[in-house]
Design an enzyme around this catalytic site. Structure first.
Site: not given
Length: 167
Positions: A17, A41, A90, A128
């Site tokens: 990040h 999430k 990514r 994360s």
């Protein structure tokens, strides 16, 4: 555009990040880091306020970067600041998701642009979620988190009361 927005749930902010934020800060006069709660999430570790504190600590050396909490739509946040959205990707899965979000954001606010930056190779392999598992199992974090936040992350985890269950 002179202003950019980098957004995320940042649970916690990673070196990946931070790399995207730094690269945006090199391209834009002002960068806002929008810390957004993400109800989708599960198993979130930190409260929104803790996430903001961690992000602020991570970007303290970037004078043109400011972090804020935002509970609403990213498109509204960016439009209010006349900013371009900058997102890191990514892999192709990230690209497909971000491409769809960019289209939706442009539907909400015509003319709103999104720039996708490919993640640097050294950051492509972690997320994360993976780092939250490493935190839970007391693994080394220095390769994955900004050095400035590692002690606070450990403190929040050790205090147990600092952990947010995302419920």
């Amino acid at each position: 555009m002179k202003t950019a927005v980098c957004s995320g749930s940042f649970d916690p902010i990673t070196l990946g990040h931070l790399d995207i934020i730094r690269r945006a800060a090199n391209c834009f006069e002002k960068v806002y880091v929008c810390v957004s709660p993400n109800a989708e999430k599960r198993n979130q570790m930190f409260t929104p306020e803790q996430k903001l504190q961690l992000v602020q600590m991570a970007v303290v050396d970037l004078p043109n970067v400011e972090a804020e909490l935002w509970p609403g739509l990213l498109a509204d946040y960016a439009a209010e600041r006349d900013a371009v959205i900058v997102r890191g990707v990514r892999n192709m899965t990230d690209f497909d998701v971000e491409d769809q979000l960019a289209s939706i954001n442009a539907d909400i606010h015509p003319g709103l642009e999104t720039m996708l930056l490919p993640a640097n190779a050294e950051h492509r392999h972690f997320s994360s979620s993976m780092i939250r598992e490493m935190i839970r199992f007391h693994q080394p974090l220095e390769k994955y988190l900004p050095a400035a936040i590692v002690p606070l992350v450990r403190e929040l985890v050790d205090n147990q009361g600092g952990i947010h269950n995302g419920q």
